[in-house]
Design an enzyme around this catalytic site. Structure first.
Site, PDB file in Angstrom:
ATOM      1  N   ARG A 101       0.822  -1.234   0.000  1.00 24.94           N
ATOM      2  CA  ARG A 101       0.000   0.000   0.000  1.00 24.94           C
ATOM      3  C   ARG A 101       0.848   1.274   0.000  1.00 24.94           C
ATOM      4  O   ARG A 101       1.827   1.384   0.717  1.00 24.94           O
ATOM      5  CB  ARG A 101      -0.892   0.005   1.242  1.00 24.94           C
ATOM      6  CG  ARG A 101      -1.608   1.331   1.429  1.00 24.94           C
ATOM      7  CD  ARG A 101      -2.807   1.217   2.295  1.00 24.94           C
ATOM      8  NE  ARG A 101      -2.511   0.833   3.655  1.00 24.94           N
ATOM      9  CZ  ARG A 101      -3.457   0.544   4.553  1.00 24.94           C
ATOM     10  NH1 ARG A 101      -4.727   0.607   4.217  1.00 24.94           N
ATOM     11  NH2 ARG A 101      -3.126   0.207   5.781  1.00 24.94           N
ATOM     12  N   ARG A 138       2.655   4.015   5.235  1.00 22.91           N
ATOM     13  CA  ARG A 138       2.272   4.309   6.608  1.00 22.91           C
ATOM     14  C   ARG A 138       3.274   3.752   7.613  1.00 22.91           C
ATOM     15  O   ARG A 138       3.897   2.726   7.371  1.00 22.91           O
ATOM     16  CB  ARG A 138       0.884   3.735   6.891  1.00 22.91           C
ATOM     17  CG  ARG A 138      -0.195   4.541   6.229  1.00 22.91           C
ATOM     18  CD  ARG A 138      -1.533   3.867   6.229  1.00 22.91           C
ATOM     19  NE  ARG A 138      -1.893   3.232   7.486  1.00 22.91           N
ATOM     20  CZ  ARG A 138      -3.144   2.889   7.798  1.00 22.91           C
ATOM     21  NH1 ARG A 138      -4.132   3.151   6.952  1.00 22.91           N
ATOM     22  NH2 ARG A 138      -3.406   2.301   8.935  1.00 22.91           N
ATOM     23  N   ARG A 184      -2.610  -5.432  14.317  1.00 19.27           N
ATOM     24  CA  ARG A 184      -3.840  -4.680  13.987  1.00 19.27           C
ATOM     25  C   ARG A 184      -4.960  -5.631  13.587  1.00 19.27           C
ATOM     26  O   ARG A 184      -6.136  -5.390  13.889  1.00 19.27           O
ATOM     27  CB  ARG A 184      -3.562  -3.673  12.868  1.00 19.27           C
ATOM     28  CG  ARG A 184      -2.629  -2.554  13.336  1.00 19.27           C
ATOM     29  CD  ARG A 184      -2.226  -1.649  12.194  1.00 19.27           C
ATOM     30  NE  ARG A 184      -3.352  -0.921  11.681  1.00 19.27           N
ATOM     31  CZ  ARG A 184      -3.599  -0.712  10.395  1.00 19.27           C
ATOM     32  NH1 ARG A 184      -2.801  -1.219   9.477  1.00 19.27           N
ATOM     33  NH2 ARG A 184      -4.637  -0.034  10.030  1.00 19.27           N
TER      34      ARG A 184
END
Ligand code: ADP
Ligand code: AMP
Length: 214
Positions: free
Chosen positions: A122, A155, A166
């Site tokens: 990502r 990120r 997570r």
């Protein structure tokens, strides 16, 4: 709703554009706050970097306050909120019976291997928030946003350890929210495994279908 990496941000950008309404993404709001040089920013950074949820009192106040702004009066897309039962209850208590009550609760579903693969590649535009993937949806020019030319970033909570953590937090804290909406008969499920355009089409069909029926 859905686990990290399933495609919530990607699809909420598209839905919001299709309906010309704002996106309210709690993760994006926290990424803005964490850039500041304040005690609050330091606190938010600690939670985010560990992959933990920011405490409910802070999160609920931030998101409900944002939703009361005039630009959400004709609709909005929520991304990443509510993630705990307390958040879901606060959202209902604040807006049920008003023009801001939520019309759809959509759970995006995909297997664990798929979401892990998506998280790994990502990249996000630092300027407009457009979401890319190095393998499934790469930008035309490396490191640069196709939409606005902004710089792409990865990120800080994207390490394999934090990703796994997570996903565990999602299981423990957000699966009960899925049950909360299921019991109320409000949960809609969409298969997020197909390519981005096909998922968007499913989402638009659902939301447009019910809007036409009103
Ligand atoms: P979330 O907001 O749920 O964490 P994102 O929207 O940021 O997820 O998507 C995670 C990654 O997966 C991004 O790199 C995005 O480009 C990619 N992605 C999203 N949807 C799809 C899809 N349907 N097919 C392939 N890749 C996707
Ligand atoms: P996201 O961009 O939605 O994946 O969110 C990134 C991080 O922001 C999460 O791992 C949490 O630390 C925090 N966060 C975002 N939304 C929430 C929420 N609704 N409740 C608590 N923490 C949140």
């Amino acid at each position: 709703m859905g686990p990290p990496g399933v495609g919530k941000g990607t699809q909420s950008n598209r839905l919001a554009a299709a309906f010309a309404v704002p996106i309210v993404a709690s993760g994006d709001m926290f990424r803005e706050i964490r850039k500041q040089d304040t005690p609050l920013a330091a606190e938010v950074r600690q939670y985010m970097d560990r992959g933990e949820y920011v405490p409910d009192d802070l999160t609920i106040a931030m998101v409900l306050d944002r939703l009361r702004a005039p630009d959400t009066e004709n609709g909005y897309v929520l991304d990443g909120f509510p993630r705990t039962v307390a958040q879901a209850e606060a959202l209902d208590a604040a807006f049920d019976g008003t023009s801001r009550a939520i019309d759809h609760v959509i759970l995006l579903k995909a297997p664990l291997e798929t979401v892990l693969a998506r998280l790994t590649g990502r990249r996000i535009c630092s300027n407009c928030g457009a979401v890319y993937n190095l393998s499934s949806n790469p930008p035309e020019v490396e490191g640069q946003c196709d939409v606005c030319g902004g710089a792409l970033f990865q990120r800080t909570d994207e390490t394999p350890q934090v990703q796994r953590y997570r996903l565990g937090v999602f299981d423990r804290q957000t699966k009960p929210v899925i049950a909360y909406y299921k019991v109320k008969g409000r949960l809609e499920m969409v298969d997020a495994t197909p390519p981005v355009d096909a998922v968007t089409e499913q989402l638009l069909n659902r939301v447009r279908g019910s809007a036409d029926a009103k």
